[in-house]
Enzyme design. Structure first.
Site, short mmCIF file in Angstrom:
data_model
loop_
_atom_site.label_atom_id
_atom_site.label_comp_id
_atom_site.label_asym_id
_atom_site.label_seq_id
_atom_site.Cartn_x
_atom_site.Cartn_y
_atom_site.Cartn_z
N LYS A 39 9.52 7.31 -10.44
CA LYS A 39 8.93 7.47 -12.01
C LYS A 39 7.68 7.95 -11.99
O LYS A 39 7.52 8.51 -13.04
CB LYS A 39 8.97 5.80 -12.41
CG LYS A 39 9.87 4.93 -12.52
CD LYS A 39 10.62 5.01 -13.72
CE LYS A 39 11.66 6.23 -13.51
NZ LYS A 39 13.08 5.70 -12.99
N LYS B 44 17.99 14.03 -19.59
CA LYS B 44 18.54 12.67 -19.39
C LYS B 44 19.71 12.72 -18.51
O LYS B 44 20.37 11.88 -17.53
CB LYS B 44 18.61 11.93 -20.68
CG LYS B 44 19.09 10.52 -20.47
CD LYS B 44 17.98 9.68 -20.06
CE LYS B 44 18.41 8.24 -19.80
NZ LYS B 44 17.48 7.59 -18.97
N ASN C 18 27.55 23.47 -23.36
CA ASN C 18 26.95 22.56 -22.39
C ASN C 18 27.85 22.58 -21.02
O ASN C 18 28.75 22.40 -21.31
CB ASN C 18 26.92 21.26 -22.91
CG ASN C 18 26.36 19.96 -22.02
OD1 ASN C 18 25.87 20.51 -20.97
ND2 ASN C 18 26.73 18.94 -22.22
N GLY C 19 27.07 23.06 -20.04
CA GLY C 19 27.76 23.04 -18.73
C GLY C 19 27.62 24.52 -18.11
O GLY C 19 26.69 24.99 -18.54
N HIS D 288 4.82 7.43 11.00
CA HIS D 288 5.34 8.53 11.76
C HIS D 288 5.12 9.75 10.89
O HIS D 288 5.78 10.64 11.21
CB HIS D 288 7.02 8.11 11.92
CG HIS D 288 7.15 7.01 12.56
ND1 HIS D 288 7.25 6.99 14.05
CD2 HIS D 288 7.58 5.58 12.22
CE1 HIS D 288 7.24 5.75 14.53
NE2 HIS D 288 7.66 4.88 13.51
N TRP E 163 19.19 22.82 -22.14
CA TRP E 163 18.41 22.70 -20.67
C TRP E 163 18.74 23.66 -20.07
O TRP E 163 19.97 23.78 -19.58
CB TRP E 163 18.60 21.26 -20.09
CG TRP E 163 18.22 20.81 -18.82
CD1 TRP E 163 16.88 20.39 -18.79
CD2 TRP E 163 18.39 21.49 -17.44
NE1 TRP E 163 16.46 20.13 -17.39
CE2 TRP E 163 17.55 20.86 -16.75
CE3 TRP E 163 19.53 21.95 -17.03
CZ2 TRP E 163 17.49 21.02 -15.14
CZ3 TRP E 163 19.58 22.16 -15.37
CH2 TRP E 163 18.57 21.59 -14.80
N ARG F 156 18.66 15.33 -23.80
CA ARG F 156 19.62 15.82 -22.89
C ARG F 156 18.99 17.24 -22.44
O ARG F 156 19.55 17.90 -21.43
CB ARG F 156 20.97 16.02 -23.50
CG ARG F 156 21.48 14.95 -23.90
CD ARG F 156 23.01 14.88 -24.51
NE ARG F 156 23.84 15.59 -23.60
CZ ARG F 156 24.66 15.08 -22.77
NH1 ARG F 156 24.76 13.59 -23.01
NH2 ARG F 156 25.67 15.36 -22.21
N GLU G 6 11.67 4.09 -6.12
CA GLU G 6 11.82 4.09 -7.49
C GLU G 6 10.39 4.15 -8.08
O GLU G 6 10.27 5.24 -9.14
CB GLU G 6 12.67 2.97 -7.92
CG GLU G 6 12.76 2.65 -9.51
CD GLU G 6 13.56 3.84 -10.18
OE1 GLU G 6 14.01 4.77 -9.35
OE2 GLU G 6 13.67 3.97 -11.40
N GLU H 293 7.95 12.01 -11.91
CA GLU H 293 9.02 12.41 -12.96
C GLU H 293 8.07 12.59 -14.50
O GLU H 293 8.25 13.41 -15.22
CB GLU H 293 10.26 12.06 -13.24
CG GLU H 293 10.53 10.56 -13.68
CD GLU H 293 12.03 10.24 -13.85
OE1 GLU H 293 12.85 11.04 -14.01
OE2 GLU H 293 12.14 9.29 -13.42
N CYS I 201 21.74 19.52 -22.08
CA CYS I 201 22.25 20.28 -23.32
C CYS I 201 23.02 19.15 -24.06
O CYS I 201 23.75 18.32 -23.61
CB CYS I 201 23.14 21.36 -23.26
SG CYS I 201 22.35 22.67 -22.14
O1 M6R Z 1 23.02 8.87 -15.66
P1 M6R Z 1 22.72 8.55 -14.25
O2 M6R Z 1 22.36 7.32 -13.84
O3 M6R Z 1 23.82 9.21 -13.25
O4 M6R Z 1 21.68 9.66 -13.72
C1 M6R Z 1 21.30 9.82 -12.44
C2 M6R Z 1 19.81 10.65 -12.36
O5 M6R Z 1 19.91 11.72 -12.86
C3 M6R Z 1 18.57 9.75 -13.08
O6 M6R Z 1 18.52 8.41 -12.56
C4 M6R Z 1 17.41 10.41 -12.91
O7 M6R Z 1 16.94 10.54 -11.67
C5 M6R Z 1 16.38 9.81 -13.85
N1 M6R Z 1 15.46 10.71 -14.59
C6 M6R Z 1 15.40 8.93 -13.26
O8 M6R Z 1 14.67 8.23 -13.91
#
Ligand code: M6R
Length: 611
Positions: free
Chosen positions: A488, A606, A99-100, A507, A73, A27, A484, A491, A2
């Site tokens: 990527k 984010k 927000n929270g 396995h 969000w 956000r 990673e 998502e 948010c």
């Molecule tokens: O701001 P942060 O690095 O603590 O965030 C961690 C994760 O939320 C963040 O890396 C998330 O997995 C991303 N969407 C990955 O691309």
């Protein structure tokens, strides 16, 4: 999660709040809304992105010198107009954004229902708002007092902004666990979840601390704690330019951020690494060098991409410093009663510096006497402020929801840290140390070379975009890069993707392999390379499609793989900073080819400020 914006002062509030919401949309983008005051309190809100709200407000009289806005969000209640913020109190006198998460909202709601309150939304926010209104009515006091009393009973996280119809000269704000920055202008104030909506108006900001309430008027900013004691606002100068948060001609922030990496990695190294003389200066870390070197173990806590950077660091620190390292998901670590002794070292890695799980994990560890080092991108963020020491990654604002340049910035800082400690401790000899320093300094140019493969990777994206599943495999330092790559891809393209250590595939996951399954191998030249090539053979024998990221000069892999992406050579310790770039570009182009909004993938946000 948010985004929150507020303005009070002589200018028109709506355009400032709207622009701020667009900047904070990363956000959360399920719904958005604004509250304005012009004689009466007006609330407008709409499901969907901020542009949809903007469209519905065209032609309306939005004149107001005070305004609050929210981009959501969803946590409590599905994303719809009803659950969008701002919420109005039962009487309609107070508007609030939040927000929270209010964890004890259900109990408070029961109490309010018993008193005859009704609720228009499914949110915890409306419960807190009516709780505040109820306290104000019963006490016949000010809104500020009611907020203070209410917050003393609240369990959970919040950043709230409130305006009251009878006081168009005041915004009341408070935070615990969710960020709040207040920009100080001339006769005006700007409030936001981060500095991006503020920087074009003022560079002087105050980061509000947990359990503080701000009473914000055009000419006045009063900070108090929940005990009603005045606090001195600490004014910080923002070190950020407007261009850093604009797309600068790129179609998406994600692409801009991928392409910025030669510069951002250079910025992470600048002033710290001198490859010629072999000197590394990390002021924050140096203070704790002895304690870290003598620690029985280092624990790394992080989430998502930052957790992957932590995994790379585990391999590197163990290799170069010979200190045992454990890497934990912050969300697990905080709840599993970990054994922490006084003097244990915890490294928290976070781009945003606001990730709730990581923040609480380090707060808990700090209480037990651990030394907290923060590797953080967002300057002045909660994790940076909670840490005893650490280093900023200096990657600049990252706006695309998929983290890219933050990862390479984190690796740059973590590798420098390992080199510094290993050399100081004597577990890394001078020749190797100097050669790694040189290799690290060469990364920005090598990343620039890899970025020239963009067209080739875009063509590969077209070829593989219709896959329903994808496997990413790597070993050693490249295993976290495989994880990673999978993160990527899933998502932003919504293709089901899994990352595995290449040998572990036998396995179980190998059962998935057939002629329709693309398998991305992170197979750069390192001490595991021959083993990885054997794993590739195993995939080919089952007709899987192999896409391999390989090192220049490798003549064997191209004979096996269906497609190869060739990148410059580097020491295996440095290689993840290079091998991750094709992963980022591949995911980006597949997401775009499928027609998705890669900067704002569905269901994501984010900055994950809720647990
Ligand atoms: O701001 P942060 O690095 O603590 O965030 C961690 C994760 O939320 C963040 O890396 C998330 O997995 C991303 N969407 C990955 O691309």
């Amino acid at each position: 999660m948010c985004g929150i914006v507020g303005y009070i002062g002589p200018r028109e509030a709506y355009p400032i709040v709207l622009k701020g919401l667009k900047r904070l949309e990363y956000r959360g983008y399920d719904s958005s809304g604004v509250a304005l005051m012009n004689g009466q309190l007006q609330v407008y809100k709409k499901k969907g992105k901020v542009a949809e709200l903007e469209e519905t407000l065209v032609g309306k009289d939005l004149h107001s010198h005070i305004g609050i806005g929210h981009t959501r969000w969803a946590t409590h209640g599905e994303p719809n107009d009803r659950n969008a913020h701002p919420h109005l109190s039962q009487s309609g006198d107070i508007a609030m954004i939040h927000n929270g998460i209010i964890e004890n909202y259900a109990q408070i709601k029961q109490e309010l229902l018993a008193k005859g309150y009704t609720f228009k939304s499914d949110t915890d926010t409306e419960v807190l708002l009516n709780f505040i209104e109820d306290i104000q009515k019963n006490n016949h006091g000010t809104l500020e007092e009611a907020v203070r009393i209410a917050l003393r009973r609240i369990v959970g996280a919040y950043c709230i902004l409130l305006i009251h119809k009878d006081d168009p000269e005041t915004i009341i704000a408070a935070r615990k666990g969710s960020p709040l920055v207040i920009g100080i202008g001339k006769g005006e104030h700007f409030l936001a979840s981060d500095a991006s909506p503020i920087i074009e108006y003022t560079k002087e900001v105050v980061y509000v601390n947990d359990y503080e309430i701000a009473i914000v008027r055009p000419d006045e900013l009063i900070l108090k704690n929940l005990g009603n004691e005045k606090q001195t606002p600490f004014i910080t100068k923002l070190d950020m330019e407007l261009a850093a948060i604009e797309k600068g001609g790129y179609d998406h922030f994600m692409l801009k951020e991928i392409f910025e990496q030669p510069t951002t990695i250079y910025d992470s190294l600048r002033g710290r690494l001198d490859a010629e003389t072999g000197s590394i200066t990390l002021t924050g870390i140096e203070k704790y060098a002895e304690q870290i070197m003598n620690a029985n173990r280092i624990m790394i806590v992080a989430c998502g991409t930052s957790w992957h950077a932590g995994l790379v660091a585990e391999y590197i620190i163990e290799e170069l410093c010979r200190i045992p390292v454990e890497v934990e998901y912050a969300s697990e670590f905080r709840y599993r009663n970990p054994i922490i002794h006084k003097g244990d070292v915890i490294i928290a890695i976070s781009q945003s510096g606001e990730t709730a799980d990581t923040l609480v994990a380090i707060e808990n560890s700090k209480e037990k006497g651990a030394i907290i080092l923060g590797i953080v991108n967002a300057v002045g963020s909660s994790i940076a402020r909670t840490s005893h020491a650490g280093a900023y990654t200096h990657s600049g604002p990252e706006i695309g929801v998929a983290s890219t340049k933050a990862f390479t910035g984190q690796l740059a800082v973590l590798i420098m840290t390992a080199l510094y400690l290993g050399y100081k401790k004597g577990t890394l000899d001078r020749d190797k140390y100097l050669s790694l320093c040189k290799d690290l300094a060469a990364v920005p140019d090598k990343v620039a070379t890899i970025l020239q493969l963009d067209d080739q990777i875009k063509a590969l994206a077209e070829k593989y975009k219709d896959a329903t599943d994808c496997l990413f495999l790597g070993r050693g330092y490249n295993f976290p890069v495989a994880l990673e790559g999978a993160l990527k891809l899933k998502e932003i393209s919504y293709i089901h993707a899994e990352g595995y250590p290449a040998a572990e595939m036998k396995h179980g996951p190998i059962a998935l392999v057939d002629e329709n399954l693309p398998v991305v191998f992170v197979a750069t030249k390192d001490s595991f390379h021959e083993k990885v090539v054997s794993n590739m053979q195993e995939i080919k024998a089952r007709k899987g499609k192999v896409i391999a990221v390989i090192t220049e000069g490798d003549t064997i892999t191209p004979t096996l793989a269906d497609d190869v992406i060739i990148i410059p050579p580097a020491d295996e310790i440095i290689a993840p900073m290079l091998s991750v770039i094709p992963m980022q570009l591949l995911a980006y182009h597949i997401g775009v080819a499928k027609g998705y909004d890669v900067d704002k993938p569905r269901n994501l946000a984010k900055s994950v400020t809720v647990e």
